[in-house]
Each structure stands twice: as C-alpha cells, then as structure tokens.
Design an enzyme around this catalytic site. Structure first.
Site, PDB file in Angstrom:
ATOM      1  N   ALA A 125     116.692  15.145  19.871  1.00 31.23           N
ATOM      2  CA  ALA A 125     116.165  15.763  18.644  1.00 31.23           C
ATOM      3  C   ALA A 125     114.774  16.315  18.912  1.00 31.23           C
ATOM      4  O   ALA A 125     113.965  15.670  19.575  1.00 31.23           O
ATOM      5  CB  ALA A 125     116.098  14.725  17.515  1.00 31.23           C
ATOM      6  N   CYS A 126     114.518  17.524  18.413  1.00 30.28           N
ATOM      7  CA  CYS A 126     113.181  18.113  18.483  1.00 30.28           C
ATOM      8  C   CYS A 126     112.766  18.522  17.072  1.00 30.28           C
ATOM      9  O   CYS A 126     113.611  18.568  16.164  1.00 30.28           O
ATOM     10  CB  CYS A 126     113.154  19.312  19.428  1.00 30.28           C
ATOM     11  SG  CYS A 126     114.133  20.736  18.879  1.00 30.28           S
ATOM     12  N   PRO A 127     111.490  18.822  16.830  1.00 35.82           N
ATOM     13  CA  PRO A 127     111.025  19.112  15.465  1.00 35.82           C
ATOM     14  C   PRO A 127     111.774  20.246  14.774  1.00 35.82           C
ATOM     15  O   PRO A 127     112.055  20.173  13.587  1.00 35.82           O
ATOM     16  CB  PRO A 127     109.546  19.456  15.664  1.00 35.82           C
ATOM     17  CG  PRO A 127     109.155  18.688  16.875  1.00 35.82           C
ATOM     18  CD  PRO A 127     110.352  18.726  17.763  1.00 35.82           C
ATOM     19  N   GLY A 164     114.810  21.446  15.823  1.00 39.15           N
ATOM     20  CA  GLY A 164     116.255  21.258  15.935  1.00 39.15           C
ATOM     21  C   GLY A 164     116.972  22.469  16.479  1.00 39.15           C
ATOM     22  O   GLY A 164     118.130  22.721  16.158  1.00 39.15           O
ATOM     23  N   THR A 219     116.525  20.533  21.576  1.00 39.31           N
ATOM     24  CA  THR A 219     117.540  19.530  21.262  1.00 39.31           C
ATOM     25  C   THR A 219     118.764  19.702  22.159  1.00 39.31           C
ATOM     26  O   THR A 219     119.266  18.731  22.752  1.00 39.31           O
ATOM     27  CB  THR A 219     117.958  19.651  19.786  1.00 39.31           C
ATOM     28  OG1 THR A 219     116.825  19.385  18.960  1.00 39.31           O
ATOM     29  CG2 THR A 219     119.066  18.676  19.436  1.00 39.31           C
TER      30      THR A 219
END
Length: 456
Positions: free
Chosen positions: A9-11, A13, A17
């Site tokens: 998950a990344c900020p 998305g 990700t």
C-alpha cells in the site's frame, strides 16, 4: 518452500502499490517460495487475502507507506517494510522477512500499530498529512480537468454558450469538481491529523479559502489549522463518560469549525489571497528566460524521486495553479513526468547490449507507463543502477520542463499523458509540447545508453 502472504500500500494507491507487489512476486518465484499479495490500491483492495490464506501462511510481509491494519494477522510472524525497499529488491525483502519476521499476539497488535504510527509521524510529519490531502484530490482534479478539456474540444469559447454541451462539461469540471478541490484538500489534511473529527472543520476551512480567493495555499493552511485545533481540543476537553459520545459529533466539529472559520475570515484568508494573486500575476508575466528556469526546476523535481515527496510537491504546485487559470506549470510537470520511463524504454531499444533480456522486457512496460504519465515506471531501472540512471532521467526531465515553459505550452488537464493530446484546445502550442517531450526522452535515452556498461 515457505508460504508467504503480503500486503502492499502507498499513499496514493497507484503505482508504488502494484510495483512493490510485482517485485515481491518475482522475488518469491526466484527463491522458490509461494506468495499471495493483496494490493490496497486507490480503487480498494485487490486479490484480497482470505482467512484460509492467512492461516496457511508461514510469514506475513507488509510493504506499505501508509497505515495497514494488522489485527487479522495476529499470531503470525510479521515483517514490515516500505514499498520503495520492496520495489528495489524483492528477493532481499523476502530473505530478510524469513529471518526477522516476529510473531505478534492480539494484545501486542495495538502496540505495533502505535509504534508504526509514531515512526510514520517522525519520518514524514507535515508531508504525510499534505500527501493524504493531495491523494484524495487527485481523482477530483483528474475528472474535473478532463471534463474542462473536453469542453474546449468544442471551441475555446464554446462553454460561454448557455445550454450547450460545452457549457455543461465546464459546469461539471470547473463549477463542481474544481470547486471541491480545495475543500477536499483541506478536509483530508485535517482528517490525517485529527481523524474523523478533523474532517468537518477542514472542509469548512477549505470552502472559506475558496470563497475568499486564497486558493490552494489557503486550503493547505486551513487543513493544518483545522487538524491541529481539533487535535488540541480532543486532548484538552474532558467530558463525563455519559457525554463522551457528544465529542466527535458536536463538541469537536463545532468548536474547531468556529475557530478555523474565524481565523480564515479575519486573520489568514486575506494575506494568503494577496500571496496567491501575486504568484498568479508573477507566473503569467514571467519572462521567457525565467519561465524556462522554473520549468527546468519543476522538470528536475519530477524525476528526482519518481513519484516520491519531491515529485508530488511539484505536481501539487502545478495542480494548485489550475484553479487560478495558470496552465503552463501543469504542462511542464506532466511532460517532465513522462520522459523518465520513455527515455529508459528508448534506451533499452537502441542500446540492447547494455540491458539484460528481463530489462528489455521491462522497458516495454516502462514505455506504456511513460505515455500514461506514470513516472514510477523508471523506478526499477533507477533502483538497479542509481548512479547512472537517476542523473540521466533528471537531465532529460529538466530539458523537457524548460522547453515546455520556454515554448509557453499550456495544459488544462492534470493527467492523462498522451491520451489528452488529441483533445482540441486541451494543450496550448501542441507541436512544441510534443517536441519538448521528444527532446527530454532523447536526452535521457542518450545519457543512459552512454553511461551504462555492456551486459553482453
């Protein structure tokens, strides 16, 4: 053979990700392990882990730059890392996880979440809150910007005709979507700081920033003011247990909205409006040489970390100016964001003997990501050879950004890559804009090809 489950998950998305997930899959395959990866993207979780998957797993890997709930993994050995590290070397992450993953019981999960939140706050702080706001406005800005661009397809002044389709598209994009941009930005900055009670005062502060004319700078300030005021009130006000339910729905929203609103109206709004007006006038009246310098800086920023904090700062700056009808920085930023993966893809084609077969195949994917304005397509190559690749892509993006601003190219859509170029009037000085993108791509490809050693 180990059975592994993972979550990435990344900020925002979007790219990180899925690139982290792919790197972990490739790493597991090379090491002979079985893996299933759940991606927490912008559209929600995909390839979701079932209870059976988790029960059968030997270890759990969490590769995330944002909070991931680990309660469902209680009792399993868990290894936590970032998407960037996972993208760089999936094999190393899996080996490290097999050595260092630690078992957590249910009562320890809360402690882990708290420690993770503290590390996140120490690592990013203000940036994390700002990026939470930016990640929530990206879909609004993209949808609104493309609606505006489509309205111009009927003619540059077609939207002025009442009742026309062009006018309706402009109303959707400019009147509705862009009107939401600043309130949503402020609302989710405040939400990131103070959780749900911060959302209401943040939205109200952002709306006031819009009404006052303080723009995206006012929205950013309103979000942080609302968030920290709400957080302060939350810690300082103590109600009897019978009345605690009123805190999140009445006490905190009311008091923080009043404080934020009054500060925006009487203290902050007008000075920030003056700054925004000055910035807009300065950019619109900038000399050609100064415009090229600004474009060079923005272009270089887009390539420095390929989707990281510096890249997002340049993008947020350009997006914020769209609301002030300043379109040149947006053109420079999108063009410069396309050239790193495009340049590398071209290098894998013209200098085949300097890339492995796997890298040449990855170059094809990088080309697709590049034309779609996904700068992260360059990350695998930069991670594998940073000293040669990163300077090359920075140089190419800087050239593209400088040329785009020098030619006074404009862009009314904040995303879309080459797919917005055919829309009439979406891009100003289209021919020169294409030249700027090609020039930066060639610079990057030439430097990468010259600097990398032979592989075969």
């Amino acid at each position: 053979m180990a059975k592994i489950v993972a979550v990435t998950a990344c900020p925002t998305g979007i790219a990180h990700t899925y690139m982290a997930a792919e790197s972990l899959k490739v790493g597991a395959e090379k090491l002979g392990h079985e893996i299933k990866v759940e991606t927490m993207g912008s559209a929600g979780s995909e390839n979701k882990l079932t209870n059976e998957d988790i029960a059968q797993a030997d270890i759990v890997i969490i590769a995330a730059d944002t909070n991931v709930n680990t309660e469902r993994f209680a009792g399993k050995p868990i290894y936590m890392t970032s998407t960037g590290i996972a993208i760089k070397d999936g094999v190393a992450v899996i080996n490290e996880a097999l050595k260092k993953a630690t078992v957590t019981m249910e009562k320890e999960v809360a402690k882990i979440e708290e420690m993770k939140a503290q590390r996140s706050a120490q690592r990013s702080g203000v940036y994390k809150h700002l990026m939470t706001g930016v990640s929530h406005i990206i879909p609004i800005v993209v949808a609104g910007g493309l609606c505006i661009a489509l309205s111009f397809a009927f003619g540059i002044h077609a939207a002025e005709e009442e009742g026309s389709l062009a006018a309706a598209l402009m109303r959707i994009g400019g009147g509705a979507a862009f009107a939401l941009m600043v309130p949503v930005l402020a609302g989710y900055i405040a939400y990131s700081i103070a959780d749900r009670p911060g959302l209401t005062p943040g939205l109200i502060g952002g709306m006031l920033a819009n009404q006052i004319g303080a723009g995206f700078l006012g929205g950013i300030l309103a979000g942080f003011i609302a968030g920290y005021i709400t957080l302060g009130l939350k810690k300082s006000i103590k109600l009897p247990k019978s009345l605690e339910g009123l805190m999140p729905v009445l006490v905190l929203p009311l008091l923080s909205s009043l404080a934020t609103g009054l500060l925006m109206i009487y203290v902050i709004g007008t000075p920030v409006k003056g700054i925004m007006d000055w910035l807009t006038v300065s950019l619109n009246n900038m000399s050609t040489a100064n415009a090229a310098i600004l474009g060079l800086i923005l272009g270089a920023m887009m390539a420095v970390d390929m989707g990281g904090p510096v890249n997002k700062a340049a993008y947020a700056f350009a997006v914020g100016l769209l609301g002030s009808n300043t379109f040149e920085p947006m053109a420079a930023v999108m063009a410069a964001g396309m050239t790193p993966p495009l340049g590398i893809a071209l290098a894998t084609f013209i200098a085949k003997n300097k890339f492995t077969k796997e890298e040449r195949e990855a170059g094809k994917a990088a080309a697709v990501l590049g034309v779609s304005f996904i700068t992260e397509g360059a990350i695998p190559f930069a991670a594998a050879d940073p000293l040669r690749v990163i300077p090359s892509i920075i140089a190419g993006s800087a050239v593209t950004g400088a040329l785009s601003m020098f030619f006074r190219c404009t862009l009314r859509a904040p995303h879309g890559g080459i797919f917005v170029l055919p829309i009439p009037n979406a891009v100003g000085n289209l021919g020169f804009y294409i030249i700027a993108i090609i020039a930066g791509t060639l610079v990057t490809a030439a430097l990468v090809s010259a600097l990398k050693p032979r592989k075969q």
